[in-house]
Scaffold this motif. Structure first.
Motif, short mmCIF file in Angstrom:
data_model
loop_
_atom_site.label_atom_id
_atom_site.label_comp_id
_atom_site.label_asym_id
_atom_site.label_seq_id
_atom_site.Cartn_x
_atom_site.Cartn_y
_atom_site.Cartn_z
N CYS A 178 0.86 -1.18 0.00
CA CYS A 178 0.00 0.00 0.00
C CYS A 178 0.90 1.23 0.00
O CYS A 178 1.68 1.42 0.93
CB CYS A 178 -0.91 0.00 1.23
SG CYS A 178 -1.94 1.48 1.37
N CYS A 216 -6.94 -0.21 4.08
CA CYS A 216 -7.00 1.12 3.48
C CYS A 216 -6.91 2.19 4.56
O CYS A 216 -7.57 2.09 5.59
CB CYS A 216 -8.33 1.22 2.73
SG CYS A 216 -8.63 2.79 1.95
N GLY A 243 -12.33 4.72 3.99
CA GLY A 243 -11.17 3.96 4.45
C GLY A 243 -11.22 3.59 5.92
O GLY A 243 -12.21 3.06 6.39
#
Length: 86
Positions: free
Chosen positions: A15, A41, A70
């Motif tokens: 990520c 996220c 998120g």
């Protein structure tokens, strides 16, 4: 100008989050050949701009959400695929 970025990776999942002058982007990568990764996220509202698994790119169809809130939500990314959010 103000720039921030961060990277988190675990078990073939990556990520990458970047912020430049208030514009945030997030790229999720699964470099594993074996299984779908579920990548956490970061906080915020995210809209998918591109997913390599979309049919337009020859993939099987996107499994990652188009829009999401998120804050730890797990996003599925298929093997050898990536998606880009802003």
């Amino acid at each position: 100008s103000h720039t921030r970025s961060g990277t988190h990776h675990e078990n073939g999942a990556i990520c990458l989050v970047s912020e430049v002058e208030g514009c945030r982007t997030m790229a999720l990568y699964n470099v594993s050949a074996e299984k779908t990764a579920e990548i956490a996220c970061p906080p915020g509202l995210w809209e998918r701009q591109l997913a390599s698994s979309d049919k337009v790119y020859g993939g099987p169809g996107g499994s990652s959400p188009i829009r999401m809130e998120g804050d730890g939500k797990l996003v599925p990314v298929a093997p050898h695929q990536f998606c880009f959010y802003s």
